[in-house]
Design a protein around this motif. Structure first.
Motif, PDB file in Angstrom:
ATOM      1  N   GLY A   9      45.170  30.215  34.459  1.00 43.79           N
ATOM      2  CA  GLY A   9      44.984  30.051  33.003  1.00 43.79           C
ATOM      3  C   GLY A   9      43.564  30.504  32.847  1.00 43.79           C
ATOM      4  N   VAL A  10      42.953  31.090  33.948  1.00 46.40           N
ATOM      5  CA  VAL A  10      41.592  31.795  33.391  1.00 46.40           C
ATOM      6  C   VAL A  10      42.420  33.057  33.150  1.00 46.40           C
ATOM      7  N   ASP A  11      41.604  33.223  31.825  1.00 44.65           N
ATOM      8  CA  ASP A  11      41.779  34.731  30.774  1.00 44.65           C
ATOM      9  C   ASP A  11      40.267  36.041  32.054  1.00 44.65           C
ATOM     10  N   VAL A  12      41.196  35.766  33.407  1.00 45.38           N
ATOM     11  CA  VAL A  12      40.382  36.598  33.661  1.00 45.38           C
ATOM     12  C   VAL A  12      39.954  37.701  33.331  1.00 45.38           C
ATOM     13  N   GLU A  13      40.389  39.604  32.450  1.00 43.32           N
ATOM     14  CA  GLU A  13      39.968  40.462  31.476  1.00 43.32           C
ATOM     15  C   GLU A  13      38.737  39.756  30.915  1.00 43.32           C
ATOM     16  N   HIS A  14      39.179  38.889  30.423  1.00 39.53           N
ATOM     17  CA  HIS A  14      38.204  38.182  29.428  1.00 39.53           C
ATOM     18  C   HIS A  14      37.245  37.668  29.953  1.00 39.53           C
ATOM     19  N   ILE A  15      37.380  37.590  30.806  1.00 39.64           N
ATOM     20  CA  ILE A  15      35.916  36.788  31.941  1.00 39.64           C
ATOM     21  C   ILE A  15      35.302  38.538  32.459  1.00 39.64           C
ATOM     22  N   LYS A  16      35.613  38.991  32.594  1.00 40.45           N
ATOM     23  CA  LYS A  16      35.025  39.805  33.055  1.00 40.45           C
ATOM     24  C   LYS A  16      34.088  41.156  32.066  1.00 40.45           C
ATOM     25  N   ARG A  17      35.075  40.726  31.091  1.00 38.72           N
ATOM     26  CA  ARG A  17      34.010  41.371  29.642  1.00 38.72           C
ATOM     27  C   ARG A  17      32.743  40.995  29.342  1.00 38.72           C
ATOM     28  N   ARG A  18      33.240  39.386  28.988  1.00 42.96           N
ATOM     29  CA  ARG A  18      32.090  38.683  28.459  1.00 42.96           C
ATOM     30  C   ARG A  18      30.822  38.652  29.601  1.00 42.96           C
ATOM     31  N   ALA A  19      31.458  38.610  31.141  1.00 39.33           N
ATOM     32  CA  ALA A  19      30.544  39.393  32.119  1.00 39.33           C
ATOM     33  C   ALA A  19      29.354  40.091  31.607  1.00 39.33           C
ATOM     34  N   VAL A  20      30.068  40.890  31.760  1.00 43.18           N
ATOM     35  CA  VAL A  20      29.396  42.512  31.311  1.00 43.18           C
ATOM     36  C   VAL A  20      28.010  42.864  30.481  1.00 43.18           C
ATOM     37  N   VAL A  21      29.263  42.092  29.028  1.00 40.67           N
ATOM     38  CA  VAL A  21      28.198  42.667  28.337  1.00 40.67           C
ATOM     39  C   VAL A  21      27.020  41.420  28.800  1.00 40.67           C
ATOM     40  N   ILE A  22      27.405  39.949  28.768  1.00 41.91           N
ATOM     41  CA  ILE A  22      26.000  39.378  29.313  1.00 41.91           C
ATOM     42  C   ILE A  22      25.052  39.867  29.774  1.00 41.91           C
TER      43      ILE A  22
END
Length: 345
Positions: free
Chosen positions: A242-255
């Motif tokens: 249930g993890v939105d992998v693409e969303h997590i990638k975007r957030r991690a890169v922005v952070i």
């Protein structure tokens, strides 16, 4: 390491290391302050001292902002390194892979060498903030470029991000080399700050801004701990959980871009902290990002403070560039890690 420490022991140990590094850094320097003098300074805070002592002035105006900047820089780099290693699922990953540091240094170099010709109005409008804002913007822009180049068929491919990062970092290095040839002697000295890193330019306005950016980034990164644990099993398995992998990638890169961009814009390039701090934490605590994220931030802060203390005392009254010292420590550590993990790469 077969015997793992518990989360409380790891976090407590990281806090103790940070406190010890802060205390040693507070009393060490070209103007030494004894522990008793430091205690007198700390107990007099907020009492409105009418005739402050030299150690009072040195600590509050020079050493304390430098120490706070070191804590913010190390915490931001340690946290960002954990995010990148979690995304790439590789303990050898580093925030520099997505071009933040090199982009910030290149933008700073362009501003130093060509700024008077390209945008002469900015210094009159922004004053001393021109260089900091341009460096932050350059790091963020390069990160977005690398992220865009890594997009393929509606998803982000980490292998493409790695290759794009290597290429853009090489291009930024070439640009900095060209700017070094074009620079005057005074401009070249300014460029060295960005290429070698230092906490010497700490001033309270910049320190507070960087600290706020790093605190915000660490707060946002805390919510990624559980998704990163799932991604460690593989992107397909994480998606099934249930993890939105693409969303997590975007957030991690922005952070990562916000934290490392703010740090680099103020301190220049400080290498290897984001690589070795998460690695050391995983050695004693295991791979759980709920522990690795906060402990890496604390350990990264302690490492930067310890390295800065050595940098400004080992050749006193001269100061060794901080980035040089972290490279001397980090490169052997990286080679040892490479030997240890070579079967998994």
């Amino acid at each position: 390491m077969s015997q793992r420490l518990g989360a409380r022991a790891v976090l407590s140990g990281s806090v103790l290391l940070l406190v010890a590094a802060f205390a040693v850094g507070a009393v060490s320097g070209a103007y030494a302050i004894s522990p008793s003098q430091l205690w007198n300074v700390l107990t007099s805070l907020g009492q409105g001292v009418s005739n402050p002592s030299p150690e009072h002035l040195v600590f509050l105006n020079i050493r304390l902002p430098r120490l706070v900047l070191g804590v913010a820089a190390g915490a931001g780099l340690g946290m960002a390194g954990t995010l990148m290693q979690g995304l790439f699922r590789n303990p050898l990953a580093d925030p520099g892979l997505i071009g933040i540091s090199s982009g910030a240094a290149l933008a700073a170099g362009v501003t130093i060498v060509l700024g008077a010709w390209l945008w002469p109005v900015l210094p009159r409008t922004l004053g001393s903030w021109t260089l900091v804002l341009m460096a932050f913007g350059g790091g963020f822009a390069v990160t977005l470029l690398i992220y865009g180049l890594s997009r393929s068929e509606g998803g982000t491919r980490m292998a493409l991000m790695l290759l794009a990062g290597i290429a853009i970092n090489a291009l930024a290095g070439a640009g900095l080399g060209l700017l070094s040839v074009m620079a005057t002697d005074e401009q070249l000295r300014s460029l060295q700050f960005w290429l070698l890193g230092s906490l010497g330019g700490a001033r309270w306005s910049a320190v507070l801004l960087v600290s706020a950016a790093v605190l915000l980034a660490c707060w946002a990164a805390a919510s990624l701990a559980s998704p990163l644990n799932a991604i460690a099993l593989g992107e397909a398995q994480a998606a099934l959980l249930g993890v939105d992998v693409e969303h997590i990638k975007r957030r991690a890169v922005v952070i990562t871009a916000v934290a490392v961009g703010a740090v680099t814009a103020t301190t220049g390039i400080i290498g290897f902290i984001g690589l070795i701090a998460p690695h050391w934490v995983r050695m004693v605590a295991g791979p759980d990002h709920r522990v690795v994220l906060p402990a890496s931030a604390l350990l990264g802060a302690a490492l930067v403070l310890a390295a800065d203390t050595v940098a400004r005392t080992v050749m006193a009254p001269a100061e060794l560039p901080l980035g040089v010292l972290t490279a001397f420590i980090g490169v052997p550590m990286f080679l040892l890690m490479l030997r240890h993990f070579r079967g998994r790469i």
